[in-house]
Design an enzyme around this catalytic site. Structure first.
Site, mmCIF file in Angstrom:
data_model
loop_
_atom_site.group_PDB
_atom_site.id
_atom_site.type_symbol
_atom_site.label_atom_id
_atom_site.label_comp_id
_atom_site.label_asym_id
_atom_site.label_seq_id
_atom_site.Cartn_x
_atom_site.Cartn_y
_atom_site.Cartn_z
ATOM 1 N N ASP A 1 0.790 -1.250 0.000
ATOM 2 C CA ASP A 1 0.000 0.000 0.000
ATOM 3 C C ASP A 1 0.819 1.297 0.000
ATOM 4 O OD1 ASP A 1 -1.918 -1.956 0.315
ATOM 5 O OD2 ASP A 1 -2.874 -1.075 2.070
ATOM 6 N N ASP B 1 -4.558 -0.890 -1.903
ATOM 7 C CA ASP B 1 -5.874 -0.686 -1.304
ATOM 8 C C ASP B 1 -6.771 -0.097 -2.399
ATOM 9 O OD1 ASP B 1 -7.012 -1.198 1.208
ATOM 10 O OD2 ASP B 1 -6.962 0.927 1.795
ATOM 11 N N HIS C 1 -10.703 0.701 -2.865
ATOM 12 C CA HIS C 1 -12.073 0.683 -2.348
ATOM 13 C C HIS C 1 -13.095 1.240 -3.339
ATOM 14 C CE1 HIS C 1 -10.564 -0.480 1.505
ATOM 15 N NE2 HIS C 1 -9.926 0.658 1.733
ATOM 16 N N HIS D 1 -17.488 2.922 0.586
ATOM 17 C CA HIS D 1 -17.013 1.674 1.196
ATOM 18 C C HIS D 1 -17.339 1.634 2.689
ATOM 19 C CE1 HIS D 1 -14.050 -1.401 2.514
ATOM 20 N NE2 HIS D 1 -14.404 -1.940 1.374
ATOM 21 N N HIS E 1 -10.523 6.976 1.457
ATOM 22 C CA HIS E 1 -9.164 6.838 0.926
ATOM 23 C C HIS E 1 -9.123 5.749 -0.139
ATOM 24 C CE1 HIS E 1 -9.438 3.664 3.967
ATOM 25 N NE2 HIS E 1 -8.541 3.014 3.241
ATOM 26 N N LYS F 1 -7.016 -5.032 -3.071
ATOM 27 C CA LYS F 1 -7.757 -5.550 -1.910
ATOM 28 C C LYS F 1 -8.711 -4.489 -1.388
ATOM 29 C CE LYS F 1 -3.993 -4.205 1.169
ATOM 30 N NZ LYS F 1 -4.681 -3.213 1.992
ATOM 31 N N CYS G 1 -1.873 -2.584 7.705
ATOM 32 C CA CYS G 1 -1.803 -3.465 6.535
ATOM 33 C C CYS G 1 -0.507 -4.272 6.467
ATOM 34 C CB CYS G 1 -2.037 -2.656 5.266
ATOM 35 S SG CYS G 1 -3.732 -1.997 5.225
HETATM 36 ZN ZN LIG Z 1 -8.405 0.979 3.143
#
Ligand SMILES: [Zn+2]
Length: 247
Positions: A51, A89, A91, A95, A124, A149, A194
């Site tokens: 990330d 990441d 989304h 989310h 984010h 993810k 993460c």
């Molecule tokens: Zn996130």
């Protein structure tokens, strides 16, 4: 003469560790810690870069303090690896991990989700946005795979291996196993979320796992950083520095 009297600190530590090991063995006890060699970086090792995205760097919507400082460290480490994988990441809008999706809730509060407690974050890494892009300074042309993810609207995913419901796999375990990878070296953002979850799942999946502390930066929310290191130590995840890989 002064040169002959100087004692190399590392030799001293190595000698002391070896003596401790000998003493423990002599007393018939299990050896506490083996004298560790440098981590082996070969074709069976993978660098997992977690990330390193604009929203987690200064100026981003969920900036990790000094998050951008990991970039040159990761670039340098990555040159040693034949295998590099990135997580991203990724989304949906609205989310479930965003505070804005829960009326009356604020970022960094924790709520109960169907799969357990969930920290609520500022919006984010929304798919297709500048914030979701990798930091422009990352220089990893030989990276082989990007694991996205957190793209299911109702499930967060800190880990690059298993989403936050602890059931839904991302596919990374199978990918690494099929390629004969045995050892995972984890770097990136953030240490206590993460990176931590990714490293723990790597260890649980049976990979020898190491985290490069100075190639990570933390959020440290309510003691989360100390707990993360303690939990990782429980799983025998090794905590190393970039110099252990570059020296
Ligand atoms: Zn996130």
């Amino acid at each position: 003469m002064a040169g002959r009297l100087r004692i190399d600190r590392r030799e001293l530590i190595a000698g002391a560790t070896a003596l401790t090991a000998v003493a423990a063995a002599g007393a018939g006890k299990a050896q506490e810690k083996p004298v560790q060699d440098k981590p082996v970086i070969d074709e069976r090792a993978v660098l997992i870069v977690v990330d390193v995205q604009n929203d987690f760097c200064p100026g981003g919507s969920l900036a990790v303090a000094r998050g951008d400082e990991v970039v040159p460290v990761i670039n340098a480490i990555a040159k040693r690896f034949a295998n590099v994988v990135l997580t991203q990441d990724w989304h949906t809008r609205g989310h479930a991990s965003f505070a804005s999706s829960h009326p009356g809730r604020k970022p960094f509060e924790t709520i109960a989700m169907s799969y357990g407690p969930q920290v609520l974050w500022p919006e984010h890494c929304v798919q297709g946005t500048k914030g979701a892009e990798f930091h422009s300074g990352l220089d990893l042309p030989h990276a082989q795979t990007i694991i996205r993810k957190g793209y299911r609207r109702h499930i967060d995913s800190y880990s690059g291996f298993v989403e936050a419901d602890r059931q839904t796999p991302t596919g990374l375990t199978g990918y690494l196993r099929e390629r004969g990878i045995l050892r995972a070296i984890v770097v990136g953002l953030a240490t206590d979320f993460c990176v931590n979850w990714t490293a723990q799942d790597a260890a649980k999946a049976g990979f020898e796992t190491l985290v490069v502390e100075d190639a990570c930066r933390a959020i440290d929310l309510n003691g989360s950083l100390a707990k993360a290191w303690a939990d990782m130590a429980e799983l025998d995840i090794q905590r190393i520095n970039a110099s252990d890989l570059l020296g």
